[in-house]
Write an enzyme that holds these catalytic residues in place. Structure first.
Site, PDB file in Angstrom:
ATOM      1  N   GLY A 288       1.513   2.768  -6.036  1.00  0.00           N
ATOM      2  CA  GLY A 288       0.641   2.138  -7.020  1.00  0.00           C
ATOM      3  C   GLY A 288      -0.817   2.057  -6.629  1.00  0.00           C
ATOM      4  O   GLY A 288      -1.351   2.932  -5.940  1.00  0.00           O
ATOM      5  N   ILE A 289      -1.471   0.974  -7.072  1.00  0.00           N
ATOM      6  CA  ILE A 289      -2.905   0.850  -6.813  1.00  0.00           C
ATOM      7  C   ILE A 289      -3.198   0.638  -5.339  1.00  0.00           C
ATOM      8  O   ILE A 289      -4.272   1.004  -4.854  1.00  0.00           O
ATOM      9  CB  ILE A 289      -3.545  -0.276  -7.651  1.00  0.00           C
ATOM     10  CG1 ILE A 289      -3.024  -1.651  -7.245  1.00  0.00           C
ATOM     11  CG2 ILE A 289      -3.340  -0.046  -9.129  1.00  0.00           C
ATOM     12  CD1 ILE A 289      -3.804  -2.785  -7.874  1.00  0.00           C
TER      13      ILE A 289
ATOM     14  N   ALA B 290       0.799  -1.226   0.000  1.00  0.00           N
ATOM     15  CA  ALA B 290       0.000   0.000   0.000  1.00  0.00           C
ATOM     16  C   ALA B 290       0.830   1.273   0.000  1.00  0.00           C
ATOM     17  O   ALA B 290       0.290   2.364   0.167  1.00  0.00           O
ATOM     18  CB  ALA B 290      -0.927   0.013   1.215  1.00  0.00           C
TER      19      ALA B 290
ATOM     20  N   TYR C 221       5.673 -14.807 -13.535  1.00  0.00           N
ATOM     21  CA  TYR C 221       4.703 -13.836 -13.021  1.00  0.00           C
ATOM     22  C   TYR C 221       3.282 -14.276 -13.371  1.00  0.00           C
ATOM     23  O   TYR C 221       2.377 -14.226 -12.526  1.00  0.00           O
ATOM     24  CB  TYR C 221       4.983 -12.452 -13.605  1.00  0.00           C
ATOM     25  CG  TYR C 221       4.007 -11.388 -13.166  1.00  0.00           C
ATOM     26  CD1 TYR C 221       4.126 -10.777 -11.928  1.00  0.00           C
ATOM     27  CD2 TYR C 221       2.946 -11.015 -13.995  1.00  0.00           C
ATOM     28  CE1 TYR C 221       3.224  -9.809 -11.517  1.00  0.00           C
ATOM     29  CE2 TYR C 221       2.042 -10.051 -13.599  1.00  0.00           C
ATOM     30  CZ  TYR C 221       2.184  -9.444 -12.362  1.00  0.00           C
ATOM     31  OH  TYR C 221       1.275  -8.498 -11.961  1.00  0.00           O
TER      32      TYR C 221
END
Length: 302
Positions: free
Chosen positions: A23-24, A20, A182
């Site tokens: 980014g998103i 957190a 990934y």
């Protein structure tokens, strides 16, 4: 179990999130805090986490906690989970958002391939350690960040090569082993969500995962000039972190998804993942392997 959805709101709920500080994840906690949620941040970098803490407190006045954890280390995750349980009498929403991609194959201190450890096994372990506390709530939600990239794992998870030795020997340097690995981890996130929902059926805890889309963030900046150059080009076609976080925030705050555990979402709608991501037997096998990888002497969730 029939739940009253009419009163569900993130306001005054405790949201615990990994990844957190940028980014998103950062975009999501800002929005969730603006809606009245109390935030717990699980982060590796104390300075970055404290900056987020101060920003949220100054902007919204919310209660914010910081818990330190290296998501590649099972010992670190266990320590953080113990601190969370000691600090938090309730956890309403757990968001497994931290993620990474490593160009060169490397092993963690636990002997686990790094991308797998951070992107998949860390959410599996953290969720397992906190689930009993979450079951104490009237209702709770677990949200895991997946990706459209799971479709790169066209043959599913190669369980015979779970440590990715062969995968990283792909002849293409960056667009071979690392990106395919990934994709495997993001596929694993979806299968985890599917199996978790099955195991939690009849309980008060729901499980979701989502695709944030192609987002312009600092992701994949630690893998050399080719990765950085690729991401720079991709950013021209990318969403903002705020746009990427919309589905995450919606899953945390919406009444619409309460009874829809186990599903995969994109753009605030149910989406259809790959055929491999819908394989019930693969989800079951992945769970069994994951229990073994976290070296737990008993089943983490019955």
């Amino acid at each position: 179990m029939i739940l009253d959805n009419s009163t569900w709101s993130v306001k005054d709920k405790y949201v615990l999130i990994t990844g957190a500080t940028s980014g998103i994840g950062l975009a999501a906690v800002k929005e969730l805090a603006s809606r009245g949620a109390n935030i717990g941040i699980v982060a590796r970098n104390l300075n970055k986490a404290n900056k987020v803490l101060e920003e949220l407190k100054q902007s919204f006045g919310n209660n914010v906690d910081v818990f330190l954890a290296d998501m590649s280390s099972q010992q670190s995750i266990r320590k953080a989970a113990a601190e969370i349980l000691a600090k938090c009498p309730k956890i309403d929403i757990l968001i497994n958002n931290a993620g990474a991609l490593f160009e060169k194959r490397q092993l963690t201190e636990d002997g686990i391939e790094m991308t797998w450890a951070v992107n998949y096994l860390a959410p599996f372990l953290l969720t397992s350690l906190l689930i009993e506390r979450m079951k104490e709530n009237e209702h709770a939600r677990i949200i895991t960040t997946a990706s459209h990239g799971h479709k790169m794992a066209k043959t599913g998870i190669v369980f015979a090569d779970i440590s990715a030795k062969k995968l990283y020997q792909s002849p293409k340097k960056f667009f071979g082993g690392p990106t395919l690995r990934y994709g495997e981890t993001k596929l694993a996130n979806i299968l985890f969500t599917l199996e978790l929902a099955k195991k939690l059926k009849g309980s008060n805890v729901s499980s979701y995962c989502f695709d944030p889309g192609l987002v312009a963030t600092n992701f994949n900046q630690n893998n050399g000039w080719l990765a950085r150059s690729t991401m720079a080009v991709m950013k021209m076609f990318s969403r903002t972190p705020e746009k990427g976080a919309e589905t995450l925030v919606w899953l945390a705050d919406s009444d619409e998804v309460t009874d829809h555990s186990g599903l995969y979402y994109a753009d605030m709608e149910v989406a259809t993942p790959s055929v491999q991501a819908q394989n019930i037997e693969s989800a079951k096998k992945l769970w069994e392997i994951s229990e073994n990888q976290v070296q737990h002497s008993q089943k983490l969730i019955s």
